[in-house]
Design a protein around this motif. Structure first.
Motif, PDB file in Angstrom:
ATOM      1  N   TRP A  73       0.808  -1.218   0.000  1.00  0.00           N
ATOM      2  CA  TRP A  73       0.000   0.000   0.000  1.00  0.00           C
ATOM      3  C   TRP A  73       0.841   1.269   0.000  1.00  0.00           C
ATOM      4  O   TRP A  73       0.447   2.255  -0.611  1.00  0.00           O
ATOM      5  N   GLU A  74       1.992   1.264   0.648  1.00  0.00           N
ATOM      6  CA  GLU A  74       2.808   2.481   0.714  1.00  0.00           C
ATOM      7  C   GLU A  74       3.318   2.901  -0.668  1.00  0.00           C
ATOM      8  O   GLU A  74       3.440   4.079  -0.950  1.00  0.00           O
ATOM      9  N   GLU A  75       3.607   1.933  -1.501  1.00  0.00           N
ATOM     10  CA  GLU A  75       4.121   2.217  -2.842  1.00  0.00           C
ATOM     11  C   GLU A  75       3.019   2.339  -3.887  1.00  0.00           C
ATOM     12  O   GLU A  75       3.278   2.757  -5.005  1.00  0.00           O
ATOM     13  N   GLU A  77       0.652   4.269  -5.068  1.00  0.00           N
ATOM     14  CA  GLU A  77       0.083   5.615  -5.188  1.00  0.00           C
ATOM     15  C   GLU A  77      -1.215   5.571  -5.994  1.00  0.00           C
ATOM     16  O   GLU A  77      -1.302   4.896  -7.016  1.00  0.00           O
ATOM     17  N   GLY A  78      -2.209   6.267  -5.515  1.00  0.00           N
ATOM     18  CA  GLY A  78      -3.471   6.370  -6.234  1.00  0.00           C
ATOM     19  C   GLY A  78      -4.423   5.202  -6.045  1.00  0.00           C
ATOM     20  O   GLY A  78      -5.550   5.242  -6.522  1.00  0.00           O
ATOM     21  N   GLU A  82      -6.159   8.811   1.352  1.00  0.00           N
ATOM     22  CA  GLU A  82      -5.370   9.163   2.537  1.00  0.00           C
ATOM     23  C   GLU A  82      -5.920   8.543   3.819  1.00  0.00           C
ATOM     24  O   GLU A  82      -5.167   8.159   4.709  1.00  0.00           O
ATOM     25  N   ARG A  85      -4.870   4.938   3.786  1.00  0.00           N
ATOM     26  CA  ARG A  85      -3.429   4.863   4.022  1.00  0.00           C
ATOM     27  C   ARG A  85      -3.105   5.091   5.501  1.00  0.00           C
ATOM     28  O   ARG A  85      -2.239   4.416   6.068  1.00  0.00           O
TER      29      ARG A  85
END
Length: 148
Positions: A73-75, A77-78, A82, A85
């Motif tokens: 999940w950290e990598e 993006e999109g 938020e 995350r």
């Protein structure tokens, strides 16, 4: 030979189920709850819980892309907003506790997206799934066999 036990005290099972259900209800976002329990179950290598909660997530309509990417999940993006995350970061911090506590910045990030009650339920959910993971992994319960 692998030692296994299918036994679980009925009252312990009811208590764990009650905590999980209460935390999910209080969080108020069933899809997010499934992302959280999936991520904790990945970290704890609980195949039984992963199998069950991936099925539940699909029933709730979570995208296959999110389910495929939750481990990274950290990598990704999109893929996650938020709020998601922040919940996933808190899940990792509570599950792993590598520093012996949840770092202030992780807690503050979650607190920015959840009110006090939701945050309490989110932490309750994370600790509940960690308990379930440990119960299932320690008994070596294989995937499947849960009520759908």
């Amino acid at each position: 030979m692998t030692v296994r036990t299918r036994l679980l005290d009925r009252e312990v099972g009811r208590a764990l189920s009650s905590v999980s259900a209460t935390a999910k209800r209080g969080l108020g976002d069933p899809a997010l709850a499934e992302l959280v329990v999936i991520r904790a179950s990945q970290l704890n290598h609980c195949a039984f819980c992963l199998d069950m909660h991936l099925a539940a997530a699909r029933e709730l309509g979570l995208s296959e892309r999110q389910l495929d990417m939750v481990a990274a999940w950290e990598e990704a993006e999109g893929v996650f907003d938020e709020r998601e995350r922040a919940a996933l970061a808190l899940t990792e911090a509570v599950t792993v506790l590598t520093e012996g506590f949840v770092p202030d910045q992780v807690y503050a990030r979650a607190a920015a997206h959840f009110d006090e009650g939701q945050l309490a339920h989110l932490i309750g959910l994370i600790t509940a799934i960690n308990n379930w993971n440990r119960v299932m992994v320690s008994r070596r319960i294989e995937p499947g066999g849960y009520p759908s």
